[in-house]
Design a protein around this motif. Structure first.
Motif, PDB file in Angstrom:
ATOM      1  N   ASN A 164       0.828  -1.205   0.000  1.00  0.00           N
ATOM      2  CA  ASN A 164       0.000   0.000   0.000  1.00  0.00           C
ATOM      3  C   ASN A 164       0.864   1.257   0.000  1.00  0.00           C
ATOM      4  OD1 ASN A 164      -2.379  -1.405  -0.041  1.00  0.00           O
ATOM      5  ND2 ASN A 164      -2.812  -1.166   2.126  1.00  0.00           N
ATOM      6  N   LYS A 165       1.914   1.254   0.799  1.00  0.00           N
ATOM      7  CA  LYS A 165       2.816   2.404   0.836  1.00  0.00           C
ATOM      8  C   LYS A 165       3.442   2.626  -0.538  1.00  0.00           C
ATOM      9  CE  LYS A 165       5.564   5.593   2.566  1.00  0.00           C
ATOM     10  NZ  LYS A 165       5.066   6.906   2.929  1.00  0.00           N
ATOM     11  N   TYR A 166       3.856   1.554  -1.191  1.00  0.00           N
ATOM     12  CA  TYR A 166       4.465   1.660  -2.519  1.00  0.00           C
ATOM     13  C   TYR A 166       3.452   2.227  -3.522  1.00  0.00           C
ATOM     14  CZ  TYR A 166       6.452   0.403  -7.004  1.00  0.00           C
ATOM     15  OH  TYR A 166       6.927   0.462  -8.276  1.00  0.00           O
ATOM     16  N   ILE A 167       2.247   1.684  -3.521  1.00  0.00           N
ATOM     17  CA  ILE A 167       1.225   2.140  -4.475  1.00  0.00           C
ATOM     18  C   ILE A 167       0.897   3.619  -4.265  1.00  0.00           C
ATOM     19  CG2 ILE A 167      -1.224   1.935  -5.076  1.00  0.00           C
ATOM     20  CD1 ILE A 167      -0.963  -1.072  -4.661  1.00  0.00           C
ATOM     21  N   LEU A 168       0.736   4.019  -3.009  1.00  0.00           N
ATOM     22  CA  LEU A 168       0.292   5.379  -2.727  1.00  0.00           C
ATOM     23  C   LEU A 168       1.421   6.410  -2.784  1.00  0.00           C
ATOM     24  CD1 LEU A 168      -2.150   4.496   0.147  1.00  0.00           C
ATOM     25  CD2 LEU A 168      -2.790   5.375  -2.087  1.00  0.00           C
ATOM     26  N   SER A 169       2.633   6.030  -2.439  1.00  0.00           N
ATOM     27  CA  SER A 169       3.720   7.013  -2.378  1.00  0.00           C
ATOM     28  C   SER A 169       4.679   6.915  -3.554  1.00  0.00           C
ATOM     29  CB  SER A 169       4.505   6.849  -1.078  1.00  0.00           C
ATOM     30  OG  SER A 169       3.699   7.170   0.016  1.00  0.00           O
TER      31      SER A 169
ATOM     32  N   ALA B  19     -18.564  -3.225   9.476  1.00  0.00           N
ATOM     33  CA  ALA B  19     -17.984  -3.143   8.134  1.00  0.00           C
ATOM     34  C   ALA B  19     -17.704  -1.694   7.743  1.00  0.00           C
ATOM     35  CB  ALA B  19     -18.922  -3.799   7.116  1.00  0.00           C
ATOM     36  N   ALA B  20     -18.632  -0.810   8.066  1.00  0.00           N
ATOM     37  CA  ALA B  20     -18.440   0.608   7.721  1.00  0.00           C
ATOM     38  C   ALA B  20     -17.266   1.202   8.492  1.00  0.00           C
ATOM     39  CB  ALA B  20     -19.722   1.391   8.011  1.00  0.00           C
ATOM     40  N   LEU B  21     -17.162   0.898   9.764  1.00  0.00           N
ATOM     41  CA  LEU B  21     -16.042   1.415  10.557  1.00  0.00           C
ATOM     42  C   LEU B  21     -14.720   0.817  10.106  1.00  0.00           C
ATOM     43  CD1 LEU B  21     -17.681   1.521  14.098  1.00  0.00           C
ATOM     44  CD2 LEU B  21     -17.070   3.467  12.641  1.00  0.00           C
ATOM     45  N   PHE B  22     -14.723  -0.456   9.723  1.00  0.00           N
ATOM     46  CA  PHE B  22     -13.502  -1.082   9.222  1.00  0.00           C
ATOM     47  C   PHE B  22     -13.062  -0.432   7.907  1.00  0.00           C
ATOM     48  CE2 PHE B  22     -11.325  -4.546   6.862  1.00  0.00           C
ATOM     49  CZ  PHE B  22     -10.204  -4.636   7.679  1.00  0.00           C
ATOM     50  N   ALA B  23     -14.022  -0.160   7.017  1.00  0.00           N
ATOM     51  CA  ALA B  23     -13.695   0.505   5.754  1.00  0.00           C
ATOM     52  C   ALA B  23     -13.165   1.910   6.015  1.00  0.00           C
ATOM     53  CB  ALA B  23     -14.929   0.561   4.856  1.00  0.00           C
ATOM     54  N   LEU B  24     -13.763   2.625   6.960  1.00  0.00           N
ATOM     55  CA  LEU B  24     -13.267   3.953   7.314  1.00  0.00           C
ATOM     56  C   LEU B  24     -11.856   3.874   7.885  1.00  0.00           C
ATOM     57  CD1 LEU B  24     -13.883   6.994   7.633  1.00  0.00           C
ATOM     58  CD2 LEU B  24     -14.777   6.446   9.915  1.00  0.00           C
ATOM     59  N   SER B  25     -11.611   2.875   8.704  1.00  0.00           N
ATOM     60  CA  SER B  25     -10.277   2.669   9.268  1.00  0.00           C
ATOM     61  C   SER B  25      -9.249   2.400   8.165  1.00  0.00           C
ATOM     62  CB  SER B  25     -10.311   1.497  10.254  1.00  0.00           C
ATOM     63  OG  SER B  25      -9.023   1.142  10.661  1.00  0.00           O
ATOM     64  N   LEU B  26      -9.618   1.562   7.198  1.00  0.00           N
ATOM     65  CA  LEU B  26      -8.706   1.289   6.077  1.00  0.00           C
ATOM     66  C   LEU B  26      -8.456   2.540   5.243  1.00  0.00           C
ATOM     67  CD1 LEU B  26      -9.856  -2.164   4.675  1.00  0.00           C
ATOM     68  CD2 LEU B  26      -7.679  -1.609   5.735  1.00  0.00           C
ATOM     69  N   TRP B  27      -9.485   3.319   5.012  1.00  0.00           N
ATOM     70  CA  TRP B  27      -9.340   4.546   4.230  1.00  0.00           C
ATOM     71  C   TRP B  27      -8.384   5.509   4.927  1.00  0.00           C
ATOM     72  CZ3 TRP B  27     -13.215   9.073   4.356  1.00  0.00           C
ATOM     73  CH2 TRP B  27     -12.783  10.085   3.508  1.00  0.00           C
ATOM     74  N   CYS B  28      -8.595   5.705   6.211  1.00  0.00           N
ATOM     75  CA  CYS B  28      -7.702   6.607   6.962  1.00  0.00           C
ATOM     76  C   CYS B  28      -6.271   6.064   6.988  1.00  0.00           C
ATOM     77  CB  CYS B  28      -8.227   6.796   8.381  1.00  0.00           C
ATOM     78  SG  CYS B  28      -9.766   7.726   8.458  1.00  0.00           S
ATOM     79  N   SER B  29      -6.144   4.769   7.162  1.00  0.00           N
ATOM     80  CA  SER B  29      -4.817   4.158   7.173  1.00  0.00           C
ATOM     81  C   SER B  29      -4.125   4.320   5.822  1.00  0.00           C
ATOM     82  CB  SER B  29      -4.947   2.677   7.532  1.00  0.00           C
ATOM     83  OG  SER B  29      -3.702   2.037   7.504  1.00  0.00           O
ATOM     84  N   ASN B  30      -4.856   4.061   4.748  1.00  0.00           N
ATOM     85  CA  ASN B  30      -4.269   4.220   3.415  1.00  0.00           C
ATOM     86  C   ASN B  30      -3.943   5.680   3.117  1.00  0.00           C
ATOM     87  OD1 ASN B  30      -4.343   1.501   2.871  1.00  0.00           O
ATOM     88  ND2 ASN B  30      -6.261   1.575   1.745  1.00  0.00           N
ATOM     89  N   SER B  31      -4.769   6.599   3.601  1.00  0.00           N
ATOM     90  CA  SER B  31      -4.481   8.026   3.411  1.00  0.00           C
ATOM     91  C   SER B  31      -3.207   8.426   4.142  1.00  0.00           C
ATOM     92  CB  SER B  31      -5.646   8.873   3.922  1.00  0.00           C
ATOM     93  OG  SER B  31      -6.801   8.622   3.178  1.00  0.00           O
ATOM     94  N   ALA B  32      -2.982   7.844   5.296  1.00  0.00           N
ATOM     95  CA  ALA B  32      -1.783   8.174   6.077  1.00  0.00           C
ATOM     96  C   ALA B  32      -0.504   7.768   5.349  1.00  0.00           C
ATOM     97  CB  ALA B  32      -1.848   7.492   7.436  1.00  0.00           C
ATOM     98  N   TYR B  33      -0.567   6.710   4.532  1.00  0.00           N
ATOM     99  CA  TYR B  33       0.641   6.266   3.813  1.00  0.00           C
ATOM    100  C   TYR B  33       1.160   7.323   2.850  1.00  0.00           C
ATOM    101  CZ  TYR B  33      -0.108   1.544   5.561  1.00  0.00           C
ATOM    102  OH  TYR B  33      -0.264   0.453   6.364  1.00  0.00           O
ATOM    103  N   ILE B  34       0.298   8.226   2.413  1.00  0.00           N
ATOM    104  CA  ILE B  34       0.732   9.285   1.500  1.00  0.00           C
ATOM    105  C   ILE B  34       1.640  10.273   2.234  1.00  0.00           C
ATOM    106  CG2 ILE B  34      -0.060  11.232   0.082  1.00  0.00           C
ATOM    107  CD1 ILE B  34      -2.598   9.594  -0.492  1.00  0.00           C
ATOM    108  N   TYR B  35       1.363  10.504   3.516  1.00  0.00           N
ATOM    109  CA  TYR B  35       2.037  11.568   4.252  1.00  0.00           C
ATOM    110  C   TYR B  35       3.067  11.091   5.277  1.00  0.00           C
ATOM    111  CZ  TYR B  35      -2.036  13.862   2.288  1.00  0.00           C
ATOM    112  OH  TYR B  35      -2.992  14.312   1.423  1.00  0.00           O
ATOM    113  N   LEU B  36       2.947   9.872   5.785  1.00  0.00           N
ATOM    114  CA  LEU B  36       3.790   9.403   6.879  1.00  0.00           C
ATOM    115  C   LEU B  36       4.588   8.173   6.489  1.00  0.00           C
ATOM    116  CD1 LEU B  36       1.059   9.631   9.686  1.00  0.00           C
ATOM    117  CD2 LEU B  36       2.818  11.327   9.150  1.00  0.00           C
TER     118      LEU B  36
END
Length: 155
Positions: free
Chosen positions: A40-45, A95-112
């Motif tokens: 995920n880090k590779y794909i996003l960054s 499921a909705a909270l898990f998807a939100l957690s994944l979205w936030c986690s994947n968004s963090a890979y762009i910056y951190l």
């Protein structure tokens, strides 16, 4: 894990086999989890795919299809029968909270960095415990907080 010295050799063997199976499963899970994180880090960054929500949707779609195949087609695990109301009330929020957690986690890979994200994830048990105490699901105790500290530092 202690083994009863009076147990038959077959029982002791079965216990050791189950322990080895569990250790192997956990090891595979850790390796695959690290692989997904780095990918995920590779794909996003590195690759420059700036759409973390799309990556999350792909992830969730693949997990849903795999779960369907394992439960309904291959029958690796038994399916659960539940009403639509129960499904909407019990499964959909998770499921909705898990998807939100994944979205936030994947968004963090762009910056951190991956290392910093892993340090933040280690704090998850403490945050969950604090929120649970705040809303009255759990009762605060020094012993529980000591357990949380051990888990957080150990991760």
């Amino acid at each position: 894990m202690s083994i009863d010295t009076n147990a038959s050799p077959a029982t002791a063997s079965a216990i050791l086999l189950k322990a080895a199976e569990t250790a192997a499963t956990v090891s595979i899970w850790i390796v695959l989890s690290a692989g997904v994180i780095l990918f995920n880090k590779y794909i996003l960054s590195v690759y420059g795919f700036p759409f973390p929500i799309a990556l999350t949707m792909i992830h969730m779609s693949f997990c849903s299809m795999l779960a369907f195949v394992l439960v309904r087609v291959a029958k690796v695990v038994p399916g659960a029968s539940m009403s639509k109301e129960t499904y909407v009330q019990k499964i959909t929020p998770i499921a909705a909270l898990f998807a939100l957690s994944l979205w936030c986690s994947n968004s963090a890979y762009i910056y951190l960095s991956v290392a910093f994200i892993q340090m933040l994830k280690a704090m998850s048990p403490v945050v969950v415990f604090a929120i649970s105490c705040g809303v009255g699901i759990e009762t605060y105790s020094h012993a529980m907080m000591a357990n949380m500290a051990v888990i957080t530092v150990g991760v």
